[in-house]
Design a protein around this motif. Structure first.
Motif, short mmCIF file in Angstrom:
data_model
loop_
_atom_site.label_atom_id
_atom_site.label_comp_id
_atom_site.label_asym_id
_atom_site.label_seq_id
_atom_site.Cartn_x
_atom_site.Cartn_y
_atom_site.Cartn_z
N TYR A 169 0.86 -1.24 -0.03
CA TYR A 169 -0.14 0.29 -0.10
C TYR A 169 0.88 1.44 0.13
CZ TYR A 169 -3.49 -3.72 1.39
OH TYR A 169 -4.08 -4.84 1.40
N TYR A 170 2.07 1.16 -0.63
CA TYR A 170 2.84 2.42 -0.60
C TYR A 170 2.21 3.49 -1.54
CZ TYR A 170 6.61 0.50 2.01
OH TYR A 170 7.41 -0.12 3.14
N ALA A 171 1.57 3.09 -2.38
CA ALA A 171 0.92 4.23 -3.50
C ALA A 171 -0.05 5.08 -2.75
CB ALA A 171 0.34 3.53 -4.70
N GLU A 172 -0.98 4.25 -1.85
CA GLU A 172 -1.76 4.91 -1.09
C GLU A 172 -1.29 5.78 0.26
OE1 GLU A 172 -5.76 4.29 1.89
OE2 GLU A 172 -5.05 2.52 0.57
N LEU A 173 -0.37 5.27 0.79
CA LEU A 173 0.77 6.00 1.83
C LEU A 173 1.27 7.48 1.08
CD1 LEU A 173 1.66 6.34 4.66
CD2 LEU A 173 3.77 4.85 3.70
N ALA A 174 1.95 7.19 0.04
CA ALA A 174 2.42 8.37 -0.67
C ALA A 174 1.53 9.41 -1.11
CB ALA A 174 3.28 8.15 -1.96
N GLY A 175 0.15 8.88 -1.47
CA GLY A 175 -0.89 9.94 -1.70
C GLY A 175 -1.48 10.80 -0.57
N ARG A 176 -1.56 10.00 0.50
CA ARG A 176 -1.85 10.53 1.93
C ARG A 176 -0.75 11.84 2.49
NH1 ARG A 176 -5.71 7.45 4.72
NH2 ARG A 176 -5.44 9.06 6.10
N LEU A 177 0.33 11.38 2.30
CA LEU A 177 1.36 11.95 2.67
C LEU A 177 1.36 13.40 1.88
CD1 LEU A 177 4.11 9.49 3.43
CD2 LEU A 177 2.97 10.79 5.17
N ILE A 178 1.30 13.07 0.66
CA ILE A 178 1.36 14.31 -0.33
C ILE A 178 0.27 15.40 0.05
CG2 ILE A 178 1.43 15.05 -2.85
CD1 ILE A 178 3.01 12.45 -3.35
N ALA A 179 -0.88 14.68 0.35
CA ALA A 179 -2.05 15.60 0.59
C ALA A 179 -1.74 16.22 1.91
CB ALA A 179 -3.30 14.40 0.54
N GLU A 180 -0.95 15.68 2.86
CA GLU A 180 -0.74 16.47 3.92
C GLU A 180 0.39 17.67 3.96
OE1 GLU A 180 0.58 13.57 7.02
OE2 GLU A 180 -1.58 12.50 7.18
N GLY A 181 0.74 17.58 2.70
CA GLY A 181 1.77 18.67 2.30
C GLY A 181 3.37 18.16 2.46
N HIS A 182 3.52 16.94 2.55
CA HIS A 182 4.85 16.20 2.72
C HIS A 182 5.37 16.18 1.38
CE1 HIS A 182 4.20 16.29 6.90
NE2 HIS A 182 3.11 15.27 6.92
N GLY A 183 6.93 16.26 1.14
CA GLY A 183 7.59 15.91 -0.11
C GLY A 183 7.71 14.33 0.01
N VAL A 184 7.48 13.64 -0.80
CA VAL A 184 7.75 12.30 -0.99
C VAL A 184 8.54 11.75 -2.03
CG1 VAL A 184 6.85 9.95 -1.31
CG2 VAL A 184 5.48 11.68 0.14
N VAL A 185 9.69 11.04 -1.68
CA VAL A 185 11.03 10.62 -2.51
C VAL A 185 11.23 9.26 -2.50
CG1 VAL A 185 13.50 11.00 -2.77
CG2 VAL A 185 12.10 12.89 -2.14
N MET A 186 11.57 8.85 -3.53
CA MET A 186 12.01 7.29 -3.74
C MET A 186 13.30 7.25 -4.66
SD MET A 186 8.34 5.64 -4.39
CE MET A 186 7.60 7.21 -4.99
N ALA A 187 14.23 6.17 -4.21
CA ALA A 187 15.29 6.01 -5.07
C ALA A 187 15.35 4.57 -5.42
CB ALA A 187 16.92 6.58 -4.25
#
Length: 314
Positions: free
Chosen positions: A188-206
């Motif tokens: 469920y990382y896609a949903e987690l990333a979407g929620r974090l971005i909606a909260e105003g956080h920058g999300v990064v992956m490498a």
């Protein structure tokens, strides 16, 4: 000056966790010459390690290749080691003791060695406690083994972050792991990333080679090295600069834990998290029976509980 050999073949998470043991060995042998025997994959990590002097490579040839085993034994014997710390403690390294080092001081689990570590069921002991017990049995003073710190691995990644338009603070996700262990992937990382971005956080992956396709399904900035993939040192730099890390039971998550980064690892019931040594003051663990049953809300709650994150600037 005595000549000391440390054997540590891998894997990546175990190499990272051995850092404190390497430092303790160095402090107990301040004027001695220390060599690490490792596999080619981890050569550059040990070459950067401040606690060792030399790196020797072991390709781990099949033991039926008598010619290659003879060559390795000849190289080892030529260095006239006075003491061997076997931090791998595998059937292979036990055979090295019997073939090459029966008359050399040896610390480990090999039957008949001079400084045996006699822990019951060593695989049921937390990695850091097992290493500490082994070195204590060998007569060493232990100060760092249970507190590895691989900050020396981290490169300055300012240019990478600026080039990708990443603004700090950011949350780094580690959604993949080795393709051989799909059971370790939380879905469920896609949903987690979407929620974090909606909260105003920058999300990064490498993403690494086994998670490129997966990363494309997850919102956020995907960092890519100009040559394809980041080195261990660049990855360490990216993890160290992160405000928070969420990852599976995989090498980069262990790296983040021992860099001192705030973070969270997600475990299923395939192996006890307590034995891995990943949980520390800065790094929490959620352990459930089935990762697919772990809801996003619980992960978000743990992130909010662990640290109050500032929003990335607009």
């Amino acid at each position: 000056m005595r000549r000391i050999l440390i054997i540590k073949h891998g894997a990546f998470g175990d190499v990272i966790q051995s850092e404190g043991a390497l430092r303790d060995i160095r402090e107990n042998h301040p004027g001695d010459d220390i060599t690490v025997l490792t596999t080619p994959l981890y050569r550059r990590i040990f070459e950067r390690c401040p606690w060792v002097d030399h790196v020797m490579l072991d390709p781990r040839a099949p033991r039926w290749r008598i010619d290659l085993m003879w060559k390795l034994g000849k190289e080892l014997k030529a260095r006239n080691f006075d003491m061997v710390y076997d931090l791998q403690n595998s059937a292979r390294t036990a055979s090295y003791f019997h073939w090459f080092f029966q008359h050399t001081n040896w610390s480990g689990t090999a039957p008949g060695c001079s400084h045996p570590h006699r822990a019951r069921n060593p695989k049921k002991i937390r990695t850091l406690d097992r290493l500490a017990g082994q070195l204590k049995d060998a007569g060493l003073t232990i100060r760092h083994t249970r507190k590895p710190d691989v900050s020396w691995l981290a490169d300055d990644v300012t240019a990478i972050l600026e080039g990708a338009g990443v603004r700090e603070p950011y949350i780094m996700l580690i959604p993949g792991c080795s393709a051989r262990h799909p059971e370790k992937r939380w879905p469920y990382y896609a949903e987690l990333a979407g929620r974090l971005i909606a909260e105003g956080h920058g999300v990064v992956m490498a993403p690494g080679p086994d998670e490129l396709e997966l990363a494309q399904t997850i919102p956020g900035i995907k960092l890519r090295a100009s040559r394809g993939f980041f080195s261990w040192f660049e990855l360490a730099g990216l993890l160290k600069r992160a405000a928070f890390v969420v990852g599976n039971d995989t090498g980069p998550s262990h790296l983040a834990s021992h860099l001192g980064t705030q973070g969270l690892a997600l475990f299923g019931d395939y192996a006890p998290a307590a034995l891995t040594g990943i949980e520390r003051e800065n790094f929490a663990v959620i352990e459930v029976q089935q990762l697919a049953a772990l809801p996003v809300e619980r992960v978000l709650d743990e992130i909010h509980l662990r640290v109050k994150l500032e929003r990335s600037p607009a």
